[in-house]
Design a protein around this motif. Structure first.
Motif, mmCIF file in Angstrom:
data_model
loop_
_atom_site.group_PDB
_atom_site.id
_atom_site.type_symbol
_atom_site.label_atom_id
_atom_site.label_comp_id
_atom_site.label_asym_id
_atom_site.label_seq_id
_atom_site.Cartn_x
_atom_site.Cartn_y
_atom_site.Cartn_z
ATOM 1 N N ARG A 21 17.141 62.606 49.552
ATOM 2 C CA ARG A 21 17.992 63.129 48.482
ATOM 3 C C ARG A 21 18.794 61.990 47.825
ATOM 4 O O ARG A 21 18.842 61.883 46.610
ATOM 5 N N ASN A 22 19.401 61.169 48.666
ATOM 6 C CA ASN A 22 20.162 60.033 48.130
ATOM 7 C C ASN A 22 19.265 59.127 47.300
ATOM 8 O O ASN A 22 19.665 58.625 46.248
ATOM 9 N N PHE A 23 18.073 58.918 47.809
ATOM 10 C CA PHE A 23 17.128 58.043 47.129
ATOM 11 C C PHE A 23 16.767 58.608 45.752
ATOM 12 O O PHE A 23 16.792 57.903 44.744
ATOM 13 N N ARG A 24 16.459 59.886 45.716
ATOM 14 C CA ARG A 24 16.094 60.520 44.449
ATOM 15 C C ARG A 24 17.266 60.530 43.477
ATOM 16 O O ARG A 24 17.084 60.449 42.270
ATOM 17 N N ALA A 25 18.484 60.675 44.017
ATOM 18 C CA ALA A 25 19.665 60.782 43.148
ATOM 19 C C ALA A 25 20.038 59.424 42.547
ATOM 20 O O ALA A 25 20.609 59.361 41.466
ATOM 21 N N ALA A 26 19.712 58.341 43.262
ATOM 22 C CA ALA A 26 20.106 57.015 42.769
ATOM 23 C C ALA A 26 19.185 56.604 41.627
ATOM 24 O O ALA A 26 18.097 57.144 41.464
ATOM 25 N N LYS A 27 19.654 55.613 40.865
ATOM 26 C CA LYS A 27 18.812 55.143 39.749
ATOM 27 C C LYS A 27 17.861 54.074 40.265
ATOM 28 O O LYS A 27 18.075 52.876 40.081
ATOM 29 N N ILE A 28 16.798 54.525 40.930
ATOM 30 C CA ILE A 28 15.851 53.592 41.534
ATOM 31 C C ILE A 28 14.479 53.863 40.947
ATOM 32 O O ILE A 28 14.071 55.014 40.831
ATOM 33 N N LYS A 29 13.790 52.811 40.572
ATOM 34 C CA LYS A 29 12.452 52.991 40.020
ATOM 35 C C LYS A 29 11.469 53.194 41.169
ATOM 36 O O LYS A 29 11.438 52.399 42.106
ATOM 37 N N TYR A 30 10.696 54.269 41.098
ATOM 38 C CA TYR A 30 9.802 54.600 42.209
ATOM 39 C C TYR A 30 8.345 54.592 41.757
ATOM 40 O O TYR A 30 8.002 55.253 40.785
ATOM 41 N N TYR A 31 7.525 53.791 42.428
ATOM 42 C CA TYR A 31 6.090 53.748 42.133
ATOM 43 C C TYR A 31 5.308 54.355 43.301
ATOM 44 O O TYR A 31 5.000 53.653 44.269
ATOM 45 N N PRO A 32 4.995 55.664 43.258
ATOM 46 C CA PRO A 32 4.213 56.262 44.353
ATOM 47 C C PRO A 32 2.733 55.927 44.200
ATOM 48 O O PRO A 32 2.320 55.394 43.158
ATOM 49 N N ASP A 33 1.944 56.260 45.202
ATOM 50 C CA ASP A 33 0.482 56.067 45.179
ATOM 51 C C ASP A 33 0.100 54.661 44.715
ATOM 52 O O ASP A 33 -0.828 54.488 43.929
ATOM 53 N N THR A 34 0.824 53.692 45.161
ATOM 54 C CA THR A 34 0.608 52.324 44.689
ATOM 55 C C THR A 34 0.344 51.403 45.885
ATOM 56 O O THR A 34 1.115 51.382 46.828
ATOM 57 N N VAL A 35 -0.769 50.712 45.820
ATOM 58 C CA VAL A 35 -1.151 49.844 46.927
ATOM 59 C C VAL A 35 -0.834 48.387 46.573
ATOM 60 O O VAL A 35 -1.270 47.881 45.549
ATOM 61 N N VAL A 36 -0.066 47.745 47.410
ATOM 62 C CA VAL A 36 0.299 46.346 47.192
ATOM 63 C C VAL A 36 -0.767 45.457 47.819
ATOM 64 O O VAL A 36 -1.183 45.681 48.943
ATOM 65 N N TRP A 37 -1.230 44.463 47.073
ATOM 66 C CA TRP A 37 -2.245 43.556 47.639
ATOM 67 C C TRP A 37 -1.868 42.087 47.536
ATOM 68 O O TRP A 37 -2.571 41.217 48.040
ATOM 69 N N GLY A 38 -0.743 41.806 46.921
ATOM 70 C CA GLY A 38 -0.315 40.411 46.872
ATOM 71 C C GLY A 38 1.210 40.320 46.810
ATOM 72 O O GLY A 38 1.835 41.105 46.108
ATOM 73 N N VAL A 39 1.785 39.409 47.579
ATOM 74 C CA VAL A 39 3.230 39.198 47.512
ATOM 75 C C VAL A 39 3.505 37.704 47.513
ATOM 76 O O VAL A 39 2.967 36.971 48.335
ATOM 77 N N GLU A 40 4.310 37.262 46.555
ATOM 78 C CA GLU A 40 4.811 35.897 46.569
ATOM 79 C C GLU A 40 6.304 36.023 46.373
ATOM 80 O O GLU A 40 6.756 37.060 45.931
ATOM 81 N N PRO A 41 7.064 34.963 46.714
ATOM 82 C CA PRO A 41 8.478 35.061 46.413
ATOM 83 C C PRO A 41 8.616 35.394 44.925
ATOM 84 O O PRO A 41 7.928 34.798 44.102
ATOM 85 N N ASN A 42 9.415 36.372 44.590
ATOM 86 C CA ASN A 42 9.687 36.779 43.208
ATOM 87 C C ASN A 42 8.624 37.657 42.549
ATOM 88 O O ASN A 42 8.838 38.125 41.454
ATOM 89 N N ARG A 43 7.457 37.828 43.184
ATOM 90 C CA ARG A 43 6.557 38.776 42.529
ATOM 91 C C ARG A 43 5.603 39.504 43.474
ATOM 92 O O ARG A 43 5.209 38.999 44.501
ATOM 93 N N VAL A 44 5.282 40.724 43.037
ATOM 94 C CA VAL A 44 4.476 41.621 43.848
ATOM 95 C C VAL A 44 3.328 42.149 42.984
ATOM 96 O O VAL A 44 3.554 42.634 41.878
ATOM 97 N N SER A 45 2.086 42.015 43.470
ATOM 98 C CA SER A 45 0.937 42.525 42.733
ATOM 99 C C SER A 45 0.448 43.796 43.400
ATOM 100 O O SER A 45 0.309 43.852 44.621
ATOM 101 N N CYS A 46 0.191 44.822 42.587
ATOM 102 C CA CYS A 46 -0.228 46.090 43.165
ATOM 103 C C CYS A 46 -1.133 46.836 42.201
ATOM 104 O O CYS A 46 -1.297 46.441 41.048
ATOM 105 N N THR A 47 -1.739 47.910 42.713
ATOM 106 C CA THR A 47 -2.638 48.713 41.900
ATOM 107 C C THR A 47 -2.264 50.183 42.045
ATOM 108 O O THR A 47 -1.974 50.632 43.149
#
Ligand code: FES
Lengths: 94, 466
Positions: free
Chosen positions: B69-95
């Motif tokens: 509930r807190n999560f939904r109420a806050a102003k947070i950008k949510y990307y569901p159904d998203t698979v992350v395949w790359g992470v570097e400092p400062n950036r995240v690649s996903c599909t």
């Protein structure tokens, strides 16, 4: 189970219609609701396989979803009208 | 560019959500990338639906609902159904459904959670054999393990999760034909010595006691000292065969659940070269972090059970702490403010750590569980057997990466997620050493399969916008 208010969706698996709760994964629908046992034939040793972990680790839940092959179905939620096919064809020898 | 944010969080489980809420309450802009279609992770899976709530006990349900509930109420950008395949400092690649996406952030909190320790045994690739956690997911999806409720289900292994799943099975009227225990009894007694600390954590203990009582009341046949488990059957499991006291036993089973404890999911951090440490009692690698989850890589944090397995309530605390520390690092709150906000949580976390130290011993995996027969398939993806691995290891290949090259073990789509642990154990045993001495599989990015098209889209042109 007390799930009176739970909304449902209907999808087709190997030409059979099945109605399941929303929010669950395709793998869980095929394994836990339809009890189809094996979901794919392994491309390397050609044995029957089925989802093992149901949480995205083992890659044993590959099925065809809406025409796309090799989808990791434990990470895909069921949707109304979705067409799922098990990958049961024994792959050709390379 | 709108894909730019202060903090990117990978994982929408207890730790990820808590990190998002605490960072956002400090004033940060936060984006959460989640493999699942709704927030909750494994513990609070589908918690926004009646089905997801039905199997949780009151305490967990409350905690989970409040968090989401807190999560939904806050102003947070949510990307569901998203698979992350790359992470570097400062950036995240996903599909996601619409294709590839590149997110930019000043810091990244990685919260992929834990997974069950993969332990191979003959027949474990047969349909009808699943992990205990997988079985629980089926139940929580409103499904059943077997077609008929009278079909026999066999539980095998060791660990608190097995206890929980057994309770859920009993609640669902499942016919549990046997519980085959593989635990390490000398270590359990050692665990008993630490147990006096557990009064610090009365809630958790009483939960454990209630579960044990239910199991006893359920009159499940409990077999201790079980060795050499195998699943037998033609196209699916029909029988479970095991050894006890040097004798062979057999039991009918329509479904076999094997569980040997829980280990952190380390793929992302290993692919980035972060520092890890070996726990010789629990026999797993875990990333080195400070109390707030800061890893050896600047700007990369880790939260939850992927750090060290302490459980769901600890994950919420770890997430909260990571969120606060990121806010301090970025400079939206002062050092003093951060200390003030985190004090209570740090205390709680230390308490839980001490209180649960006995679990580390109590549920230590028995090293013998990896002493599997030669014909056992270890790498499910490439069908590599224990024999293949032992042969190459005995030829003098000391490092698991060399063994991988010679056998293809770990080269399939799961990229060693399943076989990495047993590979190291088997290679180590073949050379009479311990798994921390035989290296760790190198993980490369992308650490999840991604189409060439999506891969290129991220690195050459503008990714999909929404
Ligand atoms: S069932 Fe293991 S990845 Fe889908």
């Amino acid at each position: 189970m007390k799930n009176g208010l739970q909304p449902t969706v209907t999808l087709t698996v190997d030409d059979k219609e099945v109605t399941v709760p929303t929010g669950i994964s395709v793998a869980a629908a095929v394994l836990g609701h339809l009890h189809l046992g094996c979901t794919c034939v392994h491309p390397v040793d050609k044995t029957p396989r089925a989802p093992y972990c149901l949480m995205g680790v083992c890659f044993e839940c590959m099925m065809e979803v809406n025409g796309e092959e090799n989808v990791q179905t434990c990470l895909v939620s069921v949707e109304d009208g979705m067409v799922v096919k098990r990958q049961l064809k024994v792959p050709e020898a390379k | 560019m709108e894909n730019q944010t202060d903090l990117i969080i990978i994982g929408g489980g207890p730790a990820g959500l808590a990190a998002a809420c605490s960072a956002s309450s400090c004033g940060l802009e936060v984006a959460v990338v989640d493999e699942q279609s709704s927030p909750g992770g494994q513990l609070f899976r589908n918690i926004e639906t009646p089905l997801g709530q039905s199997l949780l006990d009151d305490g967990d349900r409350q905690r989970g609902l409040e968090l989401v509930r807190n999560f939904r109420a806050a102003k947070i950008k949510y990307y569901p159904d998203t698979v992350v395949w790359g992470v570097e400092p400062n950036r995240v690649s996903c599909t996601d459904k619409d294709g590839a996406r590149l997110l930019h952030g000043a810091c990244v909190v990685i919260a992929p959670g834990a997974m069950e320790r993969p332990v191979p045994f003959p027949g474990w690739t047969l349909p009808g054999v699943i992990t205990a956690g997988g079985a629980d997911i089926l139940l929580r999806s409103g499904g059943t393990l077997t077609r008929e409720s009278s079909d026999p289900v066999v539980l095998a292994g060791n660990g608190p999760l097995l206890l929980l799943v057994a309770c859920h099975l009993l609640d669902n009227g499942v016919n549990i034909a046997a519980w085959l225990d593989t635990g390490c009894w000398p270590k359990r007694f050692a665990g008993g010595a630490f147990m006096s600390w557990s009064f610090l954590d009365a809630g958790y203990m009483s939960k454990g006691k209630a579960m044990a009582k239910k199991i006893l009341g359920g009159k499940i046949p409990f077999v201790t000292g079980v060795k050499q488990i195998r699943a037998a059957g033609d196209t699916r499991v029909e029988r479970v065969v095991y050894e006890k006291g040097g004798k062979r036993h057999e039991i009918d089973a329509a479904c076999l659940l094997r569980h040997e404890g829980v280990i952190p999911r380390t793929h992302i951090l290993r692919s980035m070269g972060a520092l890890h440490r070996w726990d010789k009692v629990q026999r797993y690698w875990y990333p080195v972090t400070d109390d707030f989850g800061a890893t050896s890589i600047d700007g990369i944090y880790l939260a939850g059970d992927a750090n060290y397995v302490h459980g769901g309530d600890a994950s919420i605390i770890k997430g909260t702490l990571a969120g606060i520390d990121v806010a301090r690092k970025i400079g939206v709150i002062t050092k003093g403010e951060a200390a003030f906000r985190s004090e209570k949580h740090l205390k709680q976390l230390r308490r839980i750590r001490i209180a649960r130290s006995f679990l580390r011993y109590m549920f230590a995996p028995h090293p013998d569980i990896f002493g599997v027969p030669d014909e056992t398939i270890v790498c499910r993806c490439e069908s590599v057997t224990a024999k293949d691995i032992r042969k190459i290891a005995k030829e003098g290949n000391r490092d698991v990466n060399e063994v991988k090259l010679h056998t293809r073990c770990g080269m399939g789509p799961c990229q060693g997620r399943m076989c990495g642990t047993p590979l190291a154990e088997i290679v180590a045993a073949a050379q009479s050493t311990t798994p921390d001495k035989v290296g760790n599989l190198h993980i490369r990015q992308p650490f999840r399969p991604v189409s060439l098209e999506n891969y290129c889209r991220v690195y050459t042109e503008e990714p999909a916008d929404t």
